[in-house]
Design a protein around this motif. Structure first.
Motif, mmCIF file in Angstrom:
data_model
loop_
_atom_site.group_PDB
_atom_site.id
_atom_site.type_symbol
_atom_site.label_atom_id
_atom_site.label_comp_id
_atom_site.label_asym_id
_atom_site.label_seq_id
_atom_site.Cartn_x
_atom_site.Cartn_y
_atom_site.Cartn_z
ATOM 1 N N ALA A 81 -3.204 -3.049 -4.403
ATOM 2 C CA ALA A 81 -2.966 -1.607 -4.324
ATOM 3 C C ALA A 81 -2.290 -1.071 -5.576
ATOM 4 O O ALA A 81 -2.344 0.139 -5.847
ATOM 5 C CB ALA A 81 -2.113 -1.296 -3.093
ATOM 6 N N LEU A 82 -1.653 -1.936 -6.350
ATOM 7 C CA LEU A 82 -0.958 -1.512 -7.563
ATOM 8 C C LEU A 82 -1.851 -1.538 -8.803
ATOM 9 O O LEU A 82 -1.434 -1.101 -9.883
ATOM 10 C CB LEU A 82 0.264 -2.405 -7.799
ATOM 11 C CG LEU A 82 1.373 -2.293 -6.754
ATOM 12 C CD1 LEU A 82 2.416 -3.382 -6.962
ATOM 13 C CD2 LEU A 82 2.029 -0.916 -6.808
ATOM 14 N N GLN A 83 -3.059 -2.055 -8.665
ATOM 15 C CA GLN A 83 -3.923 -2.191 -9.837
ATOM 16 C C GLN A 83 -4.246 -0.871 -10.531
ATOM 17 O O GLN A 83 -4.385 -0.851 -11.768
ATOM 18 C CB GLN A 83 -5.199 -2.939 -9.457
ATOM 19 C CG GLN A 83 -4.976 -4.398 -9.079
ATOM 20 C CD GLN A 83 -4.135 -5.155 -10.090
ATOM 21 O OE1 GLN A 83 -4.487 -5.236 -11.265
ATOM 22 N NE2 GLN A 83 -3.009 -5.709 -9.639
ATOM 23 N N PRO A 84 -4.390 0.260 -9.815
ATOM 24 C CA PRO A 84 -4.620 1.516 -10.548
ATOM 25 C C PRO A 84 -3.535 1.830 -11.576
ATOM 26 O O PRO A 84 -3.818 2.445 -12.614
ATOM 27 C CB PRO A 84 -4.654 2.560 -9.427
ATOM 28 C CG PRO A 84 -5.164 1.813 -8.246
ATOM 29 C CD PRO A 84 -4.543 0.453 -8.358
ATOM 30 N N ARG A 98 2.213 -2.839 -16.998
ATOM 31 C CA ARG A 98 1.552 -3.838 -17.839
ATOM 32 C C ARG A 98 1.425 -5.193 -17.156
ATOM 33 O O ARG A 98 0.500 -5.950 -17.445
ATOM 34 C CB ARG A 98 2.323 -4.008 -19.155
ATOM 35 C CG ARG A 98 2.337 -2.778 -20.032
ATOM 36 C CD ARG A 98 2.587 -3.138 -21.483
ATOM 37 N NE ARG A 98 3.830 -3.876 -21.680
ATOM 38 C CZ ARG A 98 4.961 -3.327 -22.111
ATOM 39 N NH1 ARG A 98 5.006 -2.034 -22.371
ATOM 40 N NH2 ARG A 98 6.044 -4.060 -22.287
ATOM 41 N N GLU A 99 2.372 -5.514 -16.265
ATOM 42 C CA GLU A 99 2.405 -6.882 -15.763
ATOM 43 C C GLU A 99 3.007 -6.938 -14.364
ATOM 44 O O GLU A 99 3.975 -6.232 -14.068
ATOM 45 C CB GLU A 99 3.243 -7.743 -16.723
ATOM 46 C CG GLU A 99 3.270 -9.210 -16.393
ATOM 47 C CD GLU A 99 4.028 -9.997 -17.432
ATOM 48 O OE1 GLU A 99 3.386 -10.717 -18.208
ATOM 49 O OE2 GLU A 99 5.270 -9.882 -17.479
ATOM 50 N N ILE A 100 2.411 -7.784 -13.520
ATOM 51 C CA ILE A 100 2.945 -8.080 -12.194
ATOM 52 C C ILE A 100 3.211 -9.580 -12.123
ATOM 53 O O ILE A 100 2.301 -10.390 -12.352
ATOM 54 C CB ILE A 100 1.984 -7.662 -11.074
ATOM 55 C CG1 ILE A 100 1.666 -6.164 -11.167
ATOM 56 C CG2 ILE A 100 2.589 -7.978 -9.701
ATOM 57 C CD1 ILE A 100 0.643 -5.688 -10.148
ATOM 58 N N LEU A 122 -2.434 -10.659 -9.794
ATOM 59 C CA LEU A 122 -1.148 -11.195 -10.230
ATOM 60 C C LEU A 122 -1.299 -11.823 -11.616
ATOM 61 O O LEU A 122 -2.268 -12.538 -11.878
ATOM 62 C CB LEU A 122 -0.643 -12.243 -9.235
ATOM 63 C CG LEU A 122 0.753 -12.807 -9.499
ATOM 64 C CD1 LEU A 122 1.816 -11.731 -9.308
ATOM 65 C CD2 LEU A 122 1.040 -13.999 -8.579
ATOM 66 N N ASP A 123 -0.319 -11.571 -12.488
ATOM 67 C CA ASP A 123 -0.384 -12.070 -13.862
ATOM 68 C C ASP A 123 0.372 -13.372 -14.074
ATOM 69 O O ASP A 123 -0.079 -14.235 -14.833
ATOM 70 C CB ASP A 123 0.190 -11.024 -14.821
ATOM 71 C CG ASP A 123 -0.612 -9.746 -14.819
ATOM 72 O OD1 ASP A 123 -1.763 -9.763 -15.273
ATOM 73 O OD2 ASP A 123 -0.080 -8.726 -14.332
#
Length: 350
Positions: A81-84, A98-100, A122-123
């Motif tokens: 859900a946070l990708q946008p 920039r990063e999760i 996830l990064d």
């Protein structure tokens, strides 16, 4: 890009540590997690609203924490859900994520879960391991004996394999290993942990035992200084300093015999880095803390319920950050007598 707020020491907001649960499947004595979550946890939509609001104030890195965040059943759904926010242009006036990243003890990280996390977006993953044999793992994880510790050790080693197979590449800093070191608990594990990390090609991050919370029995004599840790490991494998990146928590060293492999230490006690700390912490039930060692936080739920009010939420967060003056680790010696009882680490996500 809109002007980003600075706190009273001129520090920008850059990292959000979002706790998903206060529960854990281990009972590490330096953390002392809860058996149950506090009531009235944030919903997925509320967490997304909080992340978006902080991104608008300068947050570029999100670290999902706990307790143990893999206990949160909607973890992958939240990441997706946070990708946008990840897809925004770098100079978008609304900010861009920039990063999760995720911090986990790894016990629940099976092959399928690792793949799901990677696919969700996830990064990075940092896994925790405080020993290399059953007895030391059991002692540091609050378990009943060496057999239980050995079982946890095998699961964490398997988690490393699963994360690597899912595409989290240690060479790109996407998979690291954390270890909290106490003088009487696992100081004898320094070299074995370093050797394990070298074998696995992982950056090992050694963390000083911190005086967070009221129930972990912290005492200054139990702190093994980071400089001593580096000296012990450097005597076995020569190191050269790399330094600490701006706003970073870890000072890093490079192994001279292993190109690209690093050791890191987080010296919150003996070499605090409050001067450029850019972290905000939000608990699983929506309370914001501007310092890991803080006693009081700000409940954000009034701006999230009965429905999210983005403008007012952002205003509340901006006001919180602009009023921030925390630098407890730098003031520890002078202000110890005046310090109120701090919040527990399990709530704040470490």
């Amino acid at each position: 890009m809109a002007e980003r707020p600075l706190d009273l020491h001129g520090r920008p907001l850059g990292v959000l540590r979002l706790s998903l649960t206060a529960r854990c499947n281990l009972a590490c004595p330096y953390c002392c997690p809860d058996l149950e979550d506090p009531p009235d946890l944030l919903t997925l939509a509320e967490r997304v609203a909080l992340v978006e609001a902080t991104v608008g104030l300068g947050v570029h890195t999100l670290r999902l924490t706990g307790g143990e965040p893999l206990l949160h059943r909607r973890l992958e759904e939240l990441i997706a859900a946070l990708q946008p926010l990840r897809q925004r242009e770098p100079h978008d006036p609304r900010g861009a994520l920039r990063e999760i990243a995720l911090t986990s003890n790894g016990v629940l990280l099976g092959a399928e879960r690792a793949r799901q996390l990677k696919e969700a977006g996830l990064d990075r993953i940092t896994l925790s391991l405080d020993g290399t044999d059953g007895a030391s793992v059991a002692r540091m994880a609050g378990l009943g004996g060496a057999a239980a510790g050995g079982a946890v050790l095998e699961k964490v080693l398997a988690a490393i394999r699963h994360a690597r197979a899912a595409g989290f590449d240690p060479a790109r800093g996407e998979l690291k290993l954390n270890a909290v070191i106490t003088r009487s608990g696992n100081a004898d594990q320094l070299l074995p942990l370093a050797e394990l990390a070298r074998q696995q090609g992982l950056e090992l991050r050694l963390i000083e035992f911190m005086d967070v919370g009221n129930r972990n029995g912290w005492a200054p004599e139990q702190v093994l200084p980071a400089a001593e840790m580096v000296a012990r490991i450097g005597a076995a494998w020569p190191l050269e300093p790399v330094g600490r990146t701006p706003h970073g928590t870890a000072s890093r060293w490079r192994y001279r015999d292993r190109d690209g492999l690093h050791l890191a230490v987080v010296a919150s006690i003996t070499a605090p880095f409050c001067g450029d700390c850019n972290r905000l912490r939000i608990t699983a039930d929506g309370v914001a803390y501007s310092c890991l060692f803080a006693a009081n936080g700000t409940d954000l739920r009034p701006w999230l319920r009965p429905r999210s009010e983005p403008a007012r939420l952002r205003q509340a967060l901006e006001g919180l950050w602009r009023a921030r003056s925390d630098r407890w680790s730098e003031e520890r010696q002078e202000a110890a007598d005046q310090r109120p009882a701090p919040a527990e680490m399990a709530y704040l996500g470490g």
